[in-house]
Design a protein around this motif. Sequence first.
Motif, PDB file in Angstrom:
ATOM      1  N   ALA A 118      40.195  21.980  50.791  1.00 63.27           N
ATOM      2  CA  ALA A 118      39.330  20.920  50.268  1.00 63.27           C
ATOM      3  C   ALA A 118      39.849  20.356  48.947  1.00 63.27           C
ATOM      4  N   GLY A 119      40.942  20.918  48.424  1.00 64.31           N
ATOM      5  CA  GLY A 119      41.519  20.403  47.190  1.00 64.31           C
ATOM      6  C   GLY A 119      40.897  20.937  45.922  1.00 64.31           C
ATOM      7  N   VAL A 120      40.261  22.092  46.010  1.00 68.65           N
ATOM      8  CA  VAL A 120      39.617  22.721  44.850  1.00 68.65           C
ATOM      9  C   VAL A 120      40.303  24.059  44.604  1.00 68.65           C
ATOM     10  N   ARG A 121      40.391  24.453  43.353  1.00 70.07           N
ATOM     11  CA  ARG A 121      40.979  25.747  43.002  1.00 70.07           C
ATOM     12  C   ARG A 121      39.908  26.822  43.035  1.00 70.07           C
ATOM     13  N   VAL A 122      40.347  28.065  43.163  1.00 73.99           N
ATOM     14  CA  VAL A 122      39.390  29.167  43.305  1.00 73.99           C
ATOM     15  C   VAL A 122      39.889  30.408  42.572  1.00 73.99           C
ATOM     16  N   CYS A 123      38.925  31.122  42.003  1.00 75.74           N
ATOM     17  CA  CYS A 123      39.202  32.429  41.411  1.00 75.74           C
ATOM     18  C   CYS A 123      38.027  33.336  41.725  1.00 75.74           C
ATOM     19  N   LEU A 124      38.154  34.593  41.359  1.00 74.90           N
ATOM     20  CA  LEU A 124      37.050  35.543  41.484  1.00 74.90           C
ATOM     21  C   LEU A 124      36.779  36.123  40.106  1.00 74.90           C
ATOM     22  N   ARG A 125      35.870  37.046  40.044  1.00 72.76           N
ATOM     23  CA  ARG A 125      35.528  37.666  38.759  1.00 72.76           C
ATOM     24  C   ARG A 125      36.744  38.290  38.106  1.00 72.76           C
ATOM     25  N   ALA A 126      36.565  38.761  36.920  1.00 73.04           N
ATOM     26  CA  ALA A 126      37.642  39.189  36.038  1.00 73.04           C
ATOM     27  C   ALA A 126      38.608  40.200  36.642  1.00 73.04           C
ATOM     28  N   ALA A 127      39.886  39.920  36.417  1.00 72.52           N
ATOM     29  CA  ALA A 127      40.969  40.840  36.787  1.00 72.52           C
ATOM     30  C   ALA A 127      41.268  41.699  35.562  1.00 72.52           C
ATOM     31  N   ASP A 128      40.550  42.795  35.423  1.00 71.92           N
ATOM     32  CA  ASP A 128      40.667  43.609  34.218  1.00 71.92           C
ATOM     33  C   ASP A 128      41.504  44.864  34.407  1.00 71.92           C
ATOM     34  N   THR A 129      42.025  45.062  35.602  1.00 67.22           N
ATOM     35  CA  THR A 129      42.940  46.186  35.832  1.00 67.22           C
ATOM     36  C   THR A 129      44.168  45.650  36.566  1.00 67.22           C
ATOM     37  N   PRO A 130      45.299  46.328  36.432  1.00 72.19           N
ATOM     38  CA  PRO A 130      46.498  45.890  37.158  1.00 72.19           C
ATOM     39  C   PRO A 130      46.279  45.848  38.674  1.00 72.19           C
ATOM     40  N   GLU A 131      45.485  46.762  39.199  1.00 70.68           N
ATOM     41  CA  GLU A 131      45.250  46.805  40.643  1.00 70.68           C
ATOM     42  C   GLU A 131      44.503  45.552  41.106  1.00 70.68           C
ATOM     43  N   VAL A 132      43.457  45.180  40.379  1.00 71.92           N
ATOM     44  CA  VAL A 132      42.684  43.996  40.753  1.00 71.92           C
ATOM     45  C   VAL A 132      43.529  42.739  40.551  1.00 71.92           C
ATOM     46  N   LEU A 133      44.308  42.695  39.487  1.00 69.71           N
ATOM     47  CA  LEU A 133      45.187  41.548  39.250  1.00 69.71           C
ATOM     48  C   LEU A 133      46.168  41.383  40.412  1.00 69.71           C
ATOM     49  N   ARG A 134      46.806  42.472  40.851  1.00 70.68           N
ATOM     50  CA  ARG A 134      47.729  42.415  41.992  1.00 70.68           C
ATOM     51  C   ARG A 134      47.020  41.902  43.243  1.00 70.68           C
ATOM     52  N   GLN A 135      45.810  42.415  43.475  1.00 70.36           N
ATOM     53  CA  GLN A 135      45.048  42.024  44.663  1.00 70.36           C
ATOM     54  C   GLN A 135      44.724  40.525  44.620  1.00 70.36           C
ATOM     55  N   MET A 136      44.312  40.029  43.456  1.00 63.87           N
ATOM     56  CA  MET A 136      43.972  38.611  43.327  1.00 63.87           C
ATOM     57  C   MET A 136      45.194  37.714  43.515  1.00 63.87           C
ATOM     58  N   ILE A 137      46.307  38.118  42.969  1.00 60.86           N
ATOM     59  CA  ILE A 137      47.542  37.352  43.153  1.00 60.86           C
ATOM     60  C   ILE A 137      47.906  37.326  44.639  1.00 60.86           C
ATOM     61  N   GLY A 138      47.785  38.463  45.286  1.00 60.33           N
ATOM     62  CA  GLY A 138      48.090  38.560  46.715  1.00 60.33           C
ATOM     63  C   GLY A 138      47.176  37.724  47.587  1.00 60.33           C
ATOM     64  N   MET A 139      45.963  37.472  47.111  1.00 62.13           N
ATOM     65  CA  MET A 139      45.007  36.663  47.870  1.00 62.13           C
ATOM     66  C   MET A 139      45.276  35.169  47.732  1.00 62.13           C
ATOM     67  N   GLY A 140      46.177  34.799  46.812  1.00 63.28           N
ATOM     68  CA  GLY A 140      46.484  33.392  46.609  1.00 63.28           C
ATOM     69  C   GLY A 140      45.503  32.670  45.708  1.00 63.28           C
ATOM     70  N   LEU A 141      44.785  33.424  44.870  1.00 59.64           N
ATOM     71  CA  LEU A 141      43.854  32.793  43.939  1.00 59.64           C
ATOM     72  C   LEU A 141      44.638  31.986  42.912  1.00 59.64           C
ATOM     73  N   ASP A 142      44.051  30.900  42.463  1.00 56.98           N
ATOM     74  CA  ASP A 142      44.746  29.974  41.576  1.00 56.98           C
ATOM     75  C   ASP A 142      44.800  30.425  40.130  1.00 56.98           C
ATOM     76  N   TYR A 143      43.822  31.195  39.698  1.00 55.08           N
ATOM     77  CA  TYR A 143      43.802  31.718  38.336  1.00 55.08           C
ATOM     78  C   TYR A 143      43.018  33.019  38.343  1.00 55.08           C
ATOM     79  N   GLN A 144      43.327  33.878  37.387  1.00 54.00           N
ATOM     80  CA  GLN A 144      42.735  35.199  37.326  1.00 54.00           C
ATOM     81  C   GLN A 144      42.133  35.430  35.940  1.00 54.00           C
ATOM     82  N   PRO A 145      40.870  35.062  35.742  1.00 50.36           N
ATOM     83  CA  PRO A 145      40.248  35.319  34.446  1.00 50.36           C
ATOM     84  C   PRO A 145      40.228  36.814  34.145  1.00 50.36           C
TER      85      PRO A 145
END
Length: 159
Positions: A118-145
Amino acid sequence: SDTLPEDSLRIPTLDQYFDTCMRWGVVPFIEVKVDGTEEMIIRELRRRSMESFAVMSSAKFENLVETRRISKDIFVHHIFSSKERIPDLFDLGYSGMSFKLKSPDECPEGLVAEVHEAGVRVCLRAADTPEVLRQMIGMGLDYQPSNKIFGLDLSGEPV
């Protein structure tokens, strides 16, 4: 260490927050909770030449509409959004959304792709651990607060 001296544990002023973001190269992620504060916040961002790389977020869509009226350059982010808001965010332009999910594991299959299509960017809640950051990057999220002011690298060490 993840522990800060007790005398430094206080809520910063907006000026202090912006100064910290500038010093550490961190994107200012500002949540608008009080109606009518958008113009003042954007004025302060402009004064520091930070408008084009800051994020204005709100759970109230109307705050984002007002932010966009004031500035075409700031990225707007809808907190705890819904699939029904995707077209509205597209219409605002330069926007993103997050859903009320406690972890990336709760993200329904295909949701990230649907938002992207739809042309919109998406993120999820805070990536506060390396494991969650890796998972979010792997999901193709546009930014990781993150709530970690010093950031995280994939080794888990503060950067």
